[in-house]
Scaffold this active site. Structure first.
Site: not given
Ligand code: NAI
Ligand code: MG
Length: 502
Positions: A200, A275, A309, A406
């Protein structure tokens, strides 16, 4: 589709792919629309233009994808392939990705906003290397034979050994900052181990995963081994995380969603690795050269526009050189040109979405309100696109929100420290523990500091260096488990103990 400003930069392959107006889901080797017919838009963050319509998977589509992966794992030709045949297929896929690296990099740039040149030299190069590294593990999965000490049944003898077996169907949920690279961090070990996958991608950046899906078929993987369901978190991610038909989930993204996935996994005893976020410290010791420290620290935060990250988002500099180092970083930040991914003179691109733009800018305001001195940047770059000026916030207190939370954008907080003990305590005073860098050539101080730092990776005189063979993951709220290296493979294997009475 509208690619007004960049059309003439695109290679033929990328242009042909981006020409398509609609993209489907990959389920059981077929490209299909979502059962509901729903779609969502993906945008070019540099221009805010919609570039494609993507099928929006819902629970029904996720269920079909999981069943296809289940069938391919339980009865398909995939599980009967010899390890060397899996290895050959993964290597063929790596060769295809290398051949298509330019198109993949361009598409990543259009969808994510990052530089196409960097996407080619970093994202795609590392993705191909990593696939080749993981292909090698397919033929090196081994259990152990042991001398038993079973105390009863003294007259019997036993042959005892362990087998490593593929965990089964893997759900991989990935973010938008390194869209294809992180997807392959999950797919590589899953395929090497003999698992099947439902991927996904992030809703902000689905395109390279879809292009990759075509290469998977071209490489000759049987249908159902790799399935791709595009959609948002609640619509497609959550049904995948909760599905009883998956055996393991591998997630990269926010700590908030990581926790939801952990809860869903425990409910079904699905294996999981997470992660998650970070707030990685950059620690400049008092012997460090001012210019080297400034250049290193600037790169640690501004690479990929701070959307990393393990970005070095908290800078701690010894007080005797604090003003000079921070002044130099301010100059670097002020001198950075922002531009779209095809502008070779630009040093930084836009953040990924309107949502991230708002989020990052609101953190800059929170920092200002907390009394931070804005040394450079300080908000959005006016005009089209989600551009944030590289920002340096100086002399913020350790408990300020901008130091503790973050931000995931080009925003650095900088603080002076006095002693090694003080800086070690501040470095660890964070809910996160993904990475840290130490800048010094004082061997003795560096080696004393490394064991004190609670982080999954410590870099010395560099930051964010990664290698296919070096485990990557977090302490504390930065996650559970490791990507990359042998540790990643282990997360896709079960261990079976066998006793044979002879
Ligand atoms: P997110 O954690 O919501 O998105 C990451 C993935 O999780 C996407 O594929 C999203 O569709 C999926 N996702 C979202 N809600 C979900 C759920 N309830 N169940 C299963 N999958 C789900 O991150 P988002 O909203 O894009 O970014 C928000 C913050 O998260 C950023 O500002 C940053 O701080 C952090 N982040 C950290 C990352 C890392 O590499 N550690 C990468 C992206 C975001
Ligand atoms: Mg996009």
């Amino acid at each position: 589709m509208n690619l007004s400003e960049i059309r003439h930069f695109l290679s033929e392959r990328a242009a042909a792919f981006l020409q398509r107006e609609k993209h489907g889901l990959l389920i059981d080797g077929e490209w299909v629309p979502a059962a509901s017919g729903a779609t969502f838009d993906t945008r070019n963050p540099a221009t805010e233009e919609v570039i494609a319509k993507i099928a929006a998977a819902g629970p029904e589509d996720v269920d079909r994808a999981v069943h296809a992966a289940r069938k391919a794992f339980d009865d398909g030709p995939w599980s009967r392939l010899r390890p060397v045949e899996r290895q050959r297929l993964i290597l063929r896929l790596a060769d295809l990705m290398e051949d298509h690296a330019q198109a993949l990099a361009e598409i990543e740039s259009v969808d994510n906003g990052k530089s196409a040149g960097i996407a080619r030299a970093v994202d795609m190069a590392m993705t191909v290397d990593f696939l080749r590294y993981m292909a090698g593990w397919a033929t090196k999965i081994e259990g152990v034979t042991l001398e038993h000490s079973v105390p009863y049944a003294l007259k019997a003898d036993f042959v005892t050994y362990t087998r490593r077996e593929a965990v089964g169907v893997v759900g991989a949920i990935v973010p938008w900052n390194f869209p294809l690279m992180v997807a392959v961090w999950k797919l590589g070990p899953a395929l090497a181990a003999g698992c099947t996958v439902v991927l996904k991608p992030a809703e902000q950046t689905p395109l390279t995963a879809l292009y990759f899906g075509e290469l998977v078929a071209e490489a000759g993987f049987p249908p159902g081994v790799v399935n791709i369901v595009t959609g948002d978190g609640p619509g497609a991610g959550a049904p995948l995380a909760h599905h009883r038909g998956i055996d393991k989930i591998s997630f990269t993204g926010s700590t908030e969603v990581g926790k939801l996935i952990g809860h869903a996994s425990v409910e079904n005893m699905t294996r999981f690795t997470l992660e998650l976020g970070g707030k990685s410290p950059v620690i400049v010791l008092d012997d460090c050269d001012v210019e080297a420290a400034a250049a290193g620290a600037a790169n640690a935060i501004f690479f990929n526009h701070g959307q990393v990250c393990c970005a070095g988002s908290r800078l701690y500099v010894h007080k005797k050189m604090f003003d000079r180092v921070v002044g130099e970083i301010g100059k670097i930040a002020d001198g950075m040109k922002l531009g779209n991914g095809f502008d070779a003179s630009a040093q930084m691109g836009p953040v990924v979405s309107q949502e991230q733009l708002d989020r990052v800018c609101s953190y800059i305001e929170i920092g200002r309100a907390a009394g931070a001195e804005v040394v450079a940047g300080g908000g959005r770059q006016p005009g089209q696109g989600y551009f944030v000026r590289p920002t340096v916030l100086s002399k913020v207190s350790q408990d300020a929100r901008v130091v503790q939370e973050e931000i995931f954008g080009p925003v650095l907080t900088a603080m002076p420290y006095d002693s090694i003990e003080e800086v070690a305590a501040w470095a660890n005073d964070s809910p996160y523990g993904l990475g840290a860098s130490i800048w010094s050539n004082n061997l003795s101080k560096v080696h004393r500091l490394i064991p004190k730092i609670k982080a999954g990776t410590v870099w010395v005189n560099c930051h964010s260096a990664l290698d296919p063979s070096m485990p990557f993951g977090g302490y504390k709220q930065s996650g559970i488990g490791r990507d990359l290296g042998r540790s990643a493979l282990d997360a896709y294997l079960e261990t079976k103990s066998v006793f044979i009475a002879v």
